[in-house]
Design a protein around this motif. Structure first.
Motif, PDB file in Angstrom:
ATOM      1  N   ASN A  29      25.139  39.854 -74.346  1.00 53.38           N
ATOM      2  CA  ASN A  29      23.675  39.849 -74.265  1.00 53.38           C
ATOM      3  C   ASN A  29      23.132  38.838 -73.264  1.00 53.38           C
ATOM      4  OD1 ASN A  29      23.426  41.884 -76.164  1.00 53.38           O
ATOM      5  ND2 ASN A  29      23.239  40.456 -77.868  1.00 53.38           N
ATOM      6  N   ASP A  30      23.773  37.692 -73.139  1.00 58.24           N
ATOM      7  CA  ASP A  30      23.229  36.618 -72.317  1.00 58.24           C
ATOM      8  C   ASP A  30      23.728  36.606 -70.872  1.00 58.24           C
ATOM      9  OD1 ASP A  30      21.916  35.802 -74.583  1.00 58.24           O
ATOM     10  OD2 ASP A  30      23.208  34.076 -74.971  1.00 58.24           O
ATOM     11  N   ARG A  31      24.985  37.045 -70.649  1.00 56.35           N
ATOM     12  CA  ARG A  31      25.581  36.822 -69.327  1.00 56.35           C
ATOM     13  C   ARG A  31      26.082  38.073 -68.624  1.00 56.35           C
ATOM     14  NH1 ARG A  31      29.479  32.209 -69.325  1.00 56.35           N
ATOM     15  NH2 ARG A  31      29.067  32.354 -67.108  1.00 56.35           N
ATOM     16  N   PHE A  40      40.267  34.415 -61.572  1.00 60.81           N
ATOM     17  CA  PHE A  40      39.029  34.635 -62.315  1.00 60.81           C
ATOM     18  C   PHE A  40      38.684  33.353 -63.065  1.00 60.81           C
ATOM     19  CE2 PHE A  40      40.263  38.888 -61.371  1.00 60.81           C
ATOM     20  CZ  PHE A  40      39.067  39.589 -61.262  1.00 60.81           C
ATOM     21  N   ALA A  41      37.440  32.917 -62.935  1.00 61.31           N
ATOM     22  CA  ALA A  41      37.030  31.622 -63.469  1.00 61.31           C
ATOM     23  C   ALA A  41      36.880  31.631 -64.990  1.00 61.31           C
ATOM     24  CB  ALA A  41      35.726  31.180 -62.817  1.00 61.31           C
ATOM     25  N   GLU A  42      36.210  32.635 -65.528  1.00 63.77           N
ATOM     26  CA  GLU A  42      35.950  32.685 -66.968  1.00 63.77           C
ATOM     27  C   GLU A  42      36.490  33.986 -67.545  1.00 63.77           C
ATOM     28  OE1 GLU A  42      32.001  31.320 -68.492  1.00 63.77           O
ATOM     29  OE2 GLU A  42      31.493  31.614 -66.366  1.00 63.77           O
ATOM     30  N   VAL A  43      37.533  33.873 -68.337  1.00 64.76           N
ATOM     31  CA  VAL A  43      38.134  35.049 -68.973  1.00 64.76           C
ATOM     32  C   VAL A  43      38.243  34.761 -70.461  1.00 64.76           C
ATOM     33  CG1 VAL A  43      40.075  36.634 -69.005  1.00 64.76           C
ATOM     34  CG2 VAL A  43      39.473  35.464 -66.882  1.00 64.76           C
ATOM     35  N   TYR A  44      37.716  35.691 -71.266  1.00 64.60           N
ATOM     36  CA  TYR A  44      37.686  35.495 -72.708  1.00 64.60           C
ATOM     37  C   TYR A  44      38.283  36.701 -73.429  1.00 64.60           C
ATOM     38  CZ  TYR A  44      34.186  32.087 -71.276  1.00 64.60           C
ATOM     39  OH  TYR A  44      33.524  31.060 -70.659  1.00 64.60           O
ATOM     40  N   PRO A  97      38.158  47.220 -58.214  1.00 63.63           N
ATOM     41  CA  PRO A  97      36.689  47.180 -58.254  1.00 63.63           C
ATOM     42  C   PRO A  97      36.100  45.858 -58.748  1.00 63.63           C
ATOM     43  CG  PRO A  97      37.526  49.192 -59.281  1.00 63.63           C
ATOM     44  CD  PRO A  97      38.697  48.315 -59.011  1.00 63.63           C
ATOM     45  N   ILE A  98      36.850  45.094 -59.512  1.00 66.22           N
ATOM     46  CA  ILE A  98      36.276  43.852 -60.041  1.00 66.22           C
ATOM     47  C   ILE A  98      36.775  42.612 -59.309  1.00 66.22           C
ATOM     48  CG2 ILE A  98      35.952  44.853 -62.331  1.00 66.22           C
ATOM     49  CD1 ILE A  98      38.337  43.064 -63.220  1.00 66.22           C
ATOM     50  N   ALA A  99      37.680  42.770 -58.363  1.00 67.99           N
ATOM     51  CA  ALA A  99      38.285  41.620 -57.688  1.00 67.99           C
ATOM     52  C   ALA A  99      37.261  40.761 -56.960  1.00 67.99           C
ATOM     53  CB  ALA A  99      39.363  42.090 -56.724  1.00 67.99           C
ATOM     54  N   LYS A 100      36.159  41.365 -56.527  1.00 67.68           N
ATOM     55  CA  LYS A 100      35.142  40.608 -55.783  1.00 67.68           C
ATOM     56  C   LYS A 100      34.228  39.795 -56.707  1.00 67.68           C
ATOM     57  CE  LYS A 100      32.044  44.575 -55.570  1.00 67.68           C
ATOM     58  NZ  LYS A 100      32.834  45.568 -56.238  1.00 67.68           N
ATOM     59  N   ASP A 101      34.291  40.031 -58.012  1.00 70.86           N
ATOM     60  CA  ASP A 101      33.418  39.353 -58.976  1.00 70.86           C
ATOM     61  C   ASP A 101      34.165  38.290 -59.781  1.00 70.86           C
ATOM     62  OD1 ASP A 101      31.174  40.878 -58.325  1.00 70.86           O
ATOM     63  OD2 ASP A 101      31.742  42.472 -59.708  1.00 70.86           O
ATOM     64  N   LYS A 102      34.952  37.466 -59.105  1.00 68.84           N
ATOM     65  CA  LYS A 102      35.785  36.485 -59.813  1.00 68.84           C
ATOM     66  C   LYS A 102      34.976  35.370 -60.466  1.00 68.84           C
ATOM     67  CE  LYS A 102      40.034  37.342 -57.375  1.00 68.84           C
ATOM     68  NZ  LYS A 102      41.144  36.822 -56.589  1.00 68.84           N
ATOM     69  N   ASP A 103      33.721  35.201 -60.084  1.00 66.83           N
ATOM     70  CA  ASP A 103      32.885  34.170 -60.696  1.00 66.83           C
ATOM     71  C   ASP A 103      32.152  34.673 -61.932  1.00 66.83           C
ATOM     72  OD1 ASP A 103      33.608  32.281 -58.814  1.00 66.83           O
ATOM     73  OD2 ASP A 103      32.033  32.886 -57.433  1.00 66.83           O
ATOM     74  N   LYS A 104      32.185  35.983 -62.146  1.00 57.97           N
ATOM     75  CA  LYS A 104      31.502  36.579 -63.292  1.00 57.97           C
ATOM     76  C   LYS A 104      32.400  36.467 -64.524  1.00 57.97           C
ATOM     77  CE  LYS A 104      28.675  40.610 -64.079  1.00 57.97           C
ATOM     78  NZ  LYS A 104      28.246  41.905 -63.603  1.00 57.97           N
ATOM     79  N   PRO A 105      31.839  36.219 -65.707  1.00 59.73           N
ATOM     80  CA  PRO A 105      32.689  36.157 -66.909  1.00 59.73           C
ATOM     81  C   PRO A 105      33.313  37.518 -67.217  1.00 59.73           C
ATOM     82  CG  PRO A 105      30.370  35.978 -67.512  1.00 59.73           C
ATOM     83  CD  PRO A 105      30.435  35.972 -66.019  1.00 59.73           C
ATOM     84  N   VAL A 106      34.505  37.478 -67.799  1.00 59.03           N
ATOM     85  CA  VAL A 106      35.237  38.700 -68.142  1.00 59.03           C
ATOM     86  C   VAL A 106      35.586  38.645 -69.628  1.00 59.03           C
ATOM     87  CG1 VAL A 106      37.266  40.130 -67.677  1.00 59.03           C
ATOM     88  CG2 VAL A 106      36.233  38.797 -65.824  1.00 59.03           C
ATOM     89  N   LEU A 107      35.218  39.699 -70.339  1.00 60.33           N
ATOM     90  CA  LEU A 107      35.588  39.861 -71.748  1.00 60.33           C
ATOM     91  C   LEU A 107      36.698  40.904 -71.791  1.00 60.33           C
ATOM     92  CD1 LEU A 107      35.098  39.386 -74.796  1.00 60.33           C
ATOM     93  CD2 LEU A 107      33.432  41.251 -74.695  1.00 60.33           C
ATOM     94  N   VAL A 108      37.849  40.526 -72.330  1.00 59.81           N
ATOM     95  CA  VAL A 108      39.014  41.411 -72.383  1.00 59.81           C
ATOM     96  C   VAL A 108      39.337  41.698 -73.841  1.00 59.81           C
ATOM     97  CG1 VAL A 108      41.408  41.721 -71.677  1.00 59.81           C
ATOM     98  CG2 VAL A 108      39.918  40.266 -70.333  1.00 59.81           C
ATOM     99  N   SER A 162      30.974  37.650 -82.876  1.00 60.13           N
ATOM    100  CA  SER A 162      29.599  37.175 -82.667  1.00 60.13           C
ATOM    101  C   SER A 162      29.462  36.439 -81.333  1.00 60.13           C
ATOM    102  CB  SER A 162      29.140  36.293 -83.824  1.00 60.13           C
ATOM    103  OG  SER A 162      29.972  35.170 -83.949  1.00 60.13           O
ATOM    104  N   GLU A 163      30.475  35.684 -80.939  1.00 60.96           N
ATOM    105  CA  GLU A 163      30.440  35.017 -79.636  1.00 60.96           C
ATOM    106  C   GLU A 163      30.492  36.035 -78.500  1.00 60.96           C
ATOM    107  OE1 GLU A 163      32.614  30.755 -80.621  1.00 60.96           O
ATOM    108  OE2 GLU A 163      33.851  32.539 -80.310  1.00 60.96           O
ATOM    109  N   ALA A 164      31.258  37.110 -78.693  1.00 62.89           N
ATOM    110  CA  ALA A 164      31.340  38.163 -77.678  1.00 62.89           C
ATOM    111  C   ALA A 164      29.993  38.874 -77.528  1.00 62.89           C
ATOM    112  CB  ALA A 164      32.433  39.166 -78.037  1.00 62.89           C
ATOM    113  N   VAL A 165      29.323  39.135 -78.631  1.00 62.92           N
ATOM    114  CA  VAL A 165      27.999  39.769 -78.573  1.00 62.92           C
ATOM    115  C   VAL A 165      27.028  38.878 -77.804  1.00 62.92           C
ATOM    116  CG1 VAL A 165      26.012  40.476 -79.968  1.00 62.92           C
ATOM    117  CG2 VAL A 165      28.312  41.167 -80.643  1.00 62.92           C
ATOM    118  N   ARG A 166      27.080  37.596 -78.080  1.00 58.17           N
ATOM    119  CA  ARG A 166      26.205  36.653 -77.368  1.00 58.17           C
ATOM    120  C   ARG A 166      26.523  36.651 -75.871  1.00 58.17           C
ATOM    121  NH1 ARG A 166      23.127  31.653 -78.888  1.00 58.17           N
ATOM    122  NH2 ARG A 166      22.893  33.045 -80.645  1.00 58.17           N
TER     123      ARG A 166
END
Length: 141
Positions: free
Chosen positions: A50-52, A118-122, A87-98, A43-47
């Motif tokens: 959807n949000d970020r 990477f700042a936010e990795v989940y 391809p994603i190395a330039k987006d280190k400030d964007k959250p990452v869902l793994v 449920s947190e991943a869905v949020r």
């Protein structure tokens, strides 16, 4: 209460085993939180999705990825993980869902991404199995 005490007196080994199992479960959760950061529930991943609008990385094998994956997920198999990060190395400030199949490989990938800056990795707790268990959609495209 008397029956409980009698049962405990007759089967102390069972209660010791129960205590060990509970302690191991707690230790596993604490270890995962200390080493892998915050692991998201479905449920947190869905949020988050959807949000970020996070980057979504599937670290399973390409064959498993083709069988079904989250919408907008990119395949970055753990065995060749660094090759797929270009391809994603330039987006280190964007959250990452793994995610992976069960969640353990996702924690490993999340640690590597954090070390790369990477700042936010989940990692997704329970992996794709938890996602499917919640009856959420996957795609093969």
């Amino acid at each position: 209460m008397q029956q409980f005490l009698e049962f405990f007196g007759n089967h102390p080994g069972l209660f010791i085993a129960l205590g060990v199992v509970v302690a191991l479960l707690i230790a596993n959760e604490v270890h995962g939180n200390l080493t892998g950061g915050k692991r998201l529930t479905v449920s947190e991943a869905v949020r988050l999705i959807n949000d970020r609008d996070p980057i979504i990385l599937d670290v399973r094998t390409p064959a498993d990825f083709k069988k079904g994956h989250l919408l907008r997920a990119r395949n970055a198999p753990l065995t060749k993980f660094d090759e797929h990060l270009g391809p994603i190395a330039k987006d280190k400030d964007k959250p990452v869902l793994v995610y992976c199949a069960l969640g353990s490989n996702a924690v490993t990938a999340a640690e590597r991404l954090r070390k790369l800056g990477f700042a936010e990795v989940y990692p997704l707790r329970g992996g794709l199995n938890a996602w499917l268990g919640a009856n959420l959609p996957v795609t093969t495209k």
